[in-house]
Scaffold this motif. Structure first.
Motif, PDB file in Angstrom:
ATOM      1  N   ILE A 237       1.112  -1.286   0.057  1.00 47.63           N
ATOM      2  CA  ILE A 237      -0.222   0.189   0.117  1.00 47.63           C
ATOM      3  C   ILE A 237       1.115   1.147   0.207  1.00 47.63           C
ATOM      4  CG2 ILE A 237      -1.428   0.864   1.450  1.00 47.63           C
ATOM      5  CD1 ILE A 237      -2.939  -1.060   2.671  1.00 47.63           C
ATOM      6  N   ALA A 238       2.105   1.323   0.808  1.00 49.56           N
ATOM      7  CA  ALA A 238       2.715   2.401   0.897  1.00 49.56           C
ATOM      8  C   ALA A 238       3.381   2.396  -0.721  1.00 49.56           C
ATOM      9  CB  ALA A 238       3.840   2.581   1.958  1.00 49.56           C
ATOM     10  N   LYS A 239       3.502   1.781  -0.590  1.00 48.15           N
ATOM     11  CA  LYS A 239       4.911   1.831  -1.794  1.00 48.15           C
ATOM     12  C   LYS A 239       4.248   2.404  -2.861  1.00 48.15           C
ATOM     13  CE  LYS A 239       8.436  -0.659  -5.028  1.00 48.15           C
ATOM     14  NZ  LYS A 239       8.942  -2.821  -4.327  1.00 48.15           N
ATOM     15  N   GLN A 240       3.405   1.500  -3.165  1.00 51.71           N
ATOM     16  CA  GLN A 240       2.233   1.621  -4.250  1.00 51.71           C
ATOM     17  C   GLN A 240       1.919   3.429  -4.236  1.00 51.71           C
ATOM     18  OE1 GLN A 240       0.478  -1.176  -7.209  1.00 51.71           O
ATOM     19  NE2 GLN A 240       1.171  -2.860  -5.163  1.00 51.71           N
ATOM     20  N   PHE A 241       0.884   3.705  -3.201  1.00 53.59           N
ATOM     21  CA  PHE A 241       0.634   4.838  -3.222  1.00 53.59           C
ATOM     22  C   PHE A 241       1.465   6.642  -3.690  1.00 53.59           C
ATOM     23  CE2 PHE A 241      -0.586   8.933  -0.543  1.00 53.59           C
ATOM     24  CZ  PHE A 241      -2.047   8.525  -0.918  1.00 53.59           C
ATOM     25  N   THR A 242       2.677   5.620  -3.474  1.00 55.37           N
ATOM     26  CA  THR A 242       3.951   6.570  -3.131  1.00 55.37           C
ATOM     27  C   THR A 242       4.042   6.880  -4.758  1.00 55.37           C
ATOM     28  OG1 THR A 242       4.835   6.326  -0.972  1.00 55.37           O
ATOM     29  CG2 THR A 242       6.792   6.946  -2.895  1.00 55.37           C
ATOM     30  N   ALA A 243       4.456   5.479  -5.050  1.00 53.97           N
ATOM     31  CA  ALA A 243       4.235   5.892  -6.715  1.00 53.97           C
ATOM     32  C   ALA A 243       4.037   6.380  -7.190  1.00 53.97           C
ATOM     33  CB  ALA A 243       5.000   4.273  -7.451  1.00 53.97           C
ATOM     34  N   VAL A 244       2.181   6.019  -7.807  1.00 58.59           N
ATOM     35  CA  VAL A 244       1.256   6.514  -8.410  1.00 58.59           C
ATOM     36  C   VAL A 244       1.282   8.031  -8.096  1.00 58.59           C
ATOM     37  CG1 VAL A 244      -0.129   4.587  -8.604  1.00 58.59           C
ATOM     38  CG2 VAL A 244      -0.674   6.461  -7.157  1.00 58.59           C
ATOM     39  N   ASN A 250      -0.666  11.744 -13.761  1.00 61.63           N
ATOM     40  CA  ASN A 250      -1.930  11.268 -13.286  1.00 61.63           C
ATOM     41  C   ASN A 250      -2.773  12.438 -12.759  1.00 61.63           C
ATOM     42  OD1 ASN A 250      -1.370   8.153 -13.222  1.00 61.63           O
ATOM     43  ND2 ASN A 250      -0.581   8.240 -11.144  1.00 61.63           N
ATOM     44  N   GLU A 251      -3.272  12.846 -13.093  1.00 61.51           N
ATOM     45  CA  GLU A 251      -3.875  14.400 -12.742  1.00 61.51           C
ATOM     46  C   GLU A 251      -4.596  14.578 -11.390  1.00 61.51           C
ATOM     47  OE1 GLU A 251      -5.924  17.031 -15.271  1.00 61.51           O
ATOM     48  OE2 GLU A 251      -5.697  15.377 -17.002  1.00 61.51           O
ATOM     49  N   PHE A 252      -4.954  13.057 -11.089  1.00 60.37           N
ATOM     50  CA  PHE A 252      -5.555  13.137  -9.519  1.00 60.37           C
ATOM     51  C   PHE A 252      -5.145  11.652  -9.214  1.00 60.37           C
ATOM     52  CE2 PHE A 252      -9.107  14.479 -12.694  1.00 60.37           C
ATOM     53  CZ  PHE A 252      -9.180  15.477 -11.894  1.00 60.37           C
ATOM     54  N   VAL A 253      -5.325  11.592  -7.835  1.00 58.61           N
ATOM     55  CA  VAL A 253      -4.843  10.368  -6.791  1.00 58.61           C
ATOM     56  C   VAL A 253      -5.579  10.289  -5.684  1.00 58.61           C
ATOM     57  CG1 VAL A 253      -2.615   9.522  -6.031  1.00 58.61           C
ATOM     58  CG2 VAL A 253      -2.126   9.962  -8.048  1.00 58.61           C
ATOM     59  N   GLU A 254      -5.406   9.177  -5.532  1.00 58.96           N
ATOM     60  CA  GLU A 254      -5.881   9.308  -3.428  1.00 58.96           C
ATOM     61  C   GLU A 254      -6.230   7.832  -3.606  1.00 58.96           C
ATOM     62  OE1 GLU A 254     -10.023  10.029  -2.465  1.00 58.96           O
ATOM     63  OE2 GLU A 254     -11.106   9.437  -4.665  1.00 58.96           O
ATOM     64  N   ALA A 255      -6.698   7.369  -2.239  1.00 62.23           N
ATOM     65  CA  ALA A 255      -6.575   6.226  -1.272  1.00 62.23           C
ATOM     66  C   ALA A 255      -7.788   5.848  -1.117  1.00 62.23           C
ATOM     67  CB  ALA A 255      -5.359   4.404  -1.371  1.00 62.23           C
ATOM     68  N   ILE A 256      -8.185   4.864  -0.347  1.00 64.35           N
ATOM     69  CA  ILE A 256      -8.798   4.555   0.608  1.00 64.35           C
ATOM     70  C   ILE A 256      -8.757   3.594   1.571  1.00 64.35           C
ATOM     71  CG2 ILE A 256     -11.488   4.583   1.674  1.00 64.35           C
ATOM     72  CD1 ILE A 256     -12.510   5.977  -0.551  1.00 64.35           C
ATOM     73  N   ALA A 257      -8.120   3.072   2.438  1.00 61.15           N
ATOM     74  CA  ALA A 257      -7.146   1.862   3.390  1.00 61.15           C
ATOM     75  C   ALA A 257      -9.139   1.035   3.879  1.00 61.15           C
ATOM     76  CB  ALA A 257      -6.736   2.034   4.427  1.00 61.15           C
ATOM     77  N   ILE A 377       5.565  12.038   3.216  1.00 63.88           N
ATOM     78  CA  ILE A 377       4.358  10.441   1.984  1.00 63.88           C
ATOM     79  C   ILE A 377       5.918   9.422   2.405  1.00 63.88           C
ATOM     80  CG2 ILE A 377       5.711  10.515  -0.052  1.00 63.88           C
ATOM     81  CD1 ILE A 377       2.358   9.582  -0.783  1.00 63.88           C
ATOM     82  N   ALA A 378       7.179   9.824   2.887  1.00 67.29           N
ATOM     83  CA  ALA A 378       8.282   8.904   3.085  1.00 67.29           C
ATOM     84  C   ALA A 378       8.239   8.218   4.019  1.00 67.29           C
ATOM     85  CB  ALA A 378       9.172   9.550   3.384  1.00 67.29           C
ATOM     86  N   ILE A 379       7.151   8.574   5.380  1.00 68.71           N
ATOM     87  CA  ILE A 379       7.084   7.672   6.644  1.00 68.71           C
ATOM     88  C   ILE A 379       5.383   7.125   6.905  1.00 68.71           C
ATOM     89  CG2 ILE A 379       8.584   8.657   7.739  1.00 68.71           C
ATOM     90  CD1 ILE A 379       7.066  10.447   8.956  1.00 68.71           C
ATOM     91  N   LEU A 380       4.821   7.088   5.412  1.00 70.28           N
ATOM     92  CA  LEU A 380       3.964   6.833   5.396  1.00 70.28           C
ATOM     93  C   LEU A 380       2.915   5.900   5.862  1.00 70.28           C
ATOM     94  CD1 LEU A 380       0.543   7.144   4.644  1.00 70.28           C
ATOM     95  CD2 LEU A 380       1.340   5.726   1.969  1.00 70.28           C
TER      96      LEU A 380
END
Length: 502
Positions: A237-244, A250-257, A377-380
């Motif tokens: 989760i942390a790795k892929q979220f940081t990548a996108v 990407n104009e828009f980025v968000e996530a729901i955990a 974000i590095a410490i997400l």
């Protein structure tokens, strides 16, 4: 009677509040919205707002002059009732301060040539998107909830899934117009009155009365092509979220955990072309709540692409107030309720606050979390673990944003542009023996330690010294001295601390 309720009346008021909301608040909310948007259309259509703006500003100046003539015996604040804001609590200071009427609710100008929209501070995000999108324009950062106002997003802060490219709401603002404590009208930009310009964001109305804001505009397209990516495993989760989040394509980025190990990462781009069988008008009243729609994609555990109309996308979290509405109307996402009464939702946040009983306030105060914490974000991964151990609230909203090094109260301590993430915690804690004050102070201390920040609409449990450690007051204090704000307005802390709110 359930454990935790002191009386039968308290039990009924809390457990069956949905009945009052459905019967009374939903219809009232609908009629208010219909009137408000019709009024906005009329005013904008006949361009009467710019003609009236100067008159309204002069009235603000007149009230401040009268405050001075009467000896400046107390602080000033806007007369807008506390229940009309998105903050859960009501401000105590409204009872004792001199209240200044600020009826500034209109869009003043859409300047296509300079790609700027000029608005008054009580213009809402719903109002702004309804006006700009049909004209082919939008603003780079348009926060999700309809009722959020420009003034609140400037004086507090605002974020959207485009913030990884554009920053916070303050970073798309071109100028601010304020009436100061000496009744003078001042316009500030990065070039002119720059100290004031950089001090206004996060100042919470403690430097002057905001009367107009100029905001950047960008072209708008019809749809957002959104890709949903289910992710399993906290490391992933942390790795892929940081990548996108670092991918500017990407104009828009968000996530729901939805748990420690399960999340859906969403990326999007604007487009005028859509595959007809993949269009999802998620804003329609009969559609599932957005976070529930995303949860279904998590269950099938497969990447999904669809096209959402732009305005529907912007306000995708409005109908369910993220996921807060499920605690108020537990059956609100039931398909029969959506078909029959979904067109009435959501109830106005302001009306929910206005009709809160003491029992409901007590319940929310002791058993509910409503916080947005902004951390690098590095410490997400570590931040999510600490927040889970402290309160264990799910779902969790994740929204990345770029934080430039600008003067003011909020900037990266590294003094370099840094990618941050907003971790939104909204809901009932699932940890044993949750203690609202003590446990949230733990989170605040952690956020300060990692050079993060707390959104000011939420409870602030810090002492004034701790608050000043989180937020740099150097430029803010200088500006307050320069414009003689000490006798006119309290400090930010004295308006946002837990002690300052009911």
């Amino acid at each position: 009677m359930d454990k935790g309720y002191d009386t039968l009346t308290e039990y009924i008021l809390i457990k069956y509040r949905w009945a009052f909301v459905c019967v009374f608040l939903l219809p009232i909310s609908l009629f208010y919205d219909l009137w408000f948007y019709f009024r906005n259309w009329i005013v904008f259509k006949f361009t009467s707002a710019p003609k009236q703006h100067d008159k309204k500003v002069k009235y603000v100046q007149k009230q401040i002059r009268e405050w001075g003539d009467h000896g400046k015996n107390n602080y000033m604040c806007t007369a807008r009732p506390g229940w009309q804001t998105v903050c859960f609590r009501l401000p105590k200071y409204k009872n004792t301060f001199t209240k200044i009427e600020v009826n500034l609710v209109d869009i003043l100008e859409v300047d296509v040539k300079n790609k700027v929209v000029r608005v008054e501070p009580l213009v809402s995000m719903g109002q702004l998107s309804a006006t700009l999108n049909p004209l082919g324009w939008t603003i780079p950062v348009l926060p999700e909830i309809d009722d959020l106002t420009v003034g609140g997003l400037v004086m507090g802060t605002g974020i959207e899934s485009s913030s990884h490219k554009f920053g916070l709401f303050q970073h798309i603002c071109v100028s601010y117009e304020l009436v100061l404590s000496d009744e003078s009208l001042v316009k500030c930009t990065k070039e002119d009155n720059s100290d004031l310009f950089y001090s206004v964001p996060w100042s919470y109305g403690t430097l002057g009365m905001l009367t107009a804001v100029e905001i950047m505009m960008v072209p708008a397209k019809k749809y957002v092509k959104i890709t949903y990516l289910p992710v399993i495993g906290e490391e992933n989760i942390a790795k892929q979220f940081t990548a996108v989040s670092t991918d500017k394509n990407n104009e828009f980025v968000e996530a729901i955990a939805y748990s420690e190990y399960e999340a859906v990462i969403m990326t999007g781009v604007q487009t005028d072309n859509a595959e007809s069988d993949k269009i999802n008008a998620i804003g329609k009243w009969y559609k599932p709540w957005f976070f529930m729609h995303v949860m279904q994609i998590l269950k099938i555990n497969s990447t999904v692409t669809e096209y959402i109309p732009l305005r529907d996308y912007y306000h995708r979290h409005t109908r369910s107030i993220f996921w807060e509405l499920q605690d108020i109307i537990p059956f609100g996402n039931n398909k029969f309720f959506r078909l029959l009464l979904g067109w009435l939702t959501p109830p106005k946040i302001s009306l929910l606050k206005l009709t809160q009983t003491d029992a409901i306030k007590k319940l929310y105060s002791n058993n509910h979390v409503l916080q947005d914490m902004l951390v690098p974000i590095a410490i997400l991964k570590n931040s999510l673990n600490i927040f889970r151990e402290t309160c264990n609230v799910y779902p969790v909203w994740l929204c990345p944003f770029i934080l430039p090094y600008n003067p003011g109260m909020v900037y990266p301590k590294s003094r370099k542009e840094t990618l941050y993430v907003d971790i939104g915690l909204y809901g009932v804690p699932k940890v044993k023996n949750f203690r609202a004050f003590e446990d949230m102070k733990k989170i605040e201390k952690y956020v300060t330690k990692v050079n993060g920040f707390q959104m000011l609409y939420a409870d602030t449990n810090m002492t004034k010294e701790e608050f000043r450690k989180m937020f740099d007051h150097t430029l803010y204090d200088k500006v307050r001295r320069k414009f003689k704000c000490e006798e006119a307005f309290p400090e930010v802390y004295d308006k946002v601390s837990r002690a300052a709110r009911l």
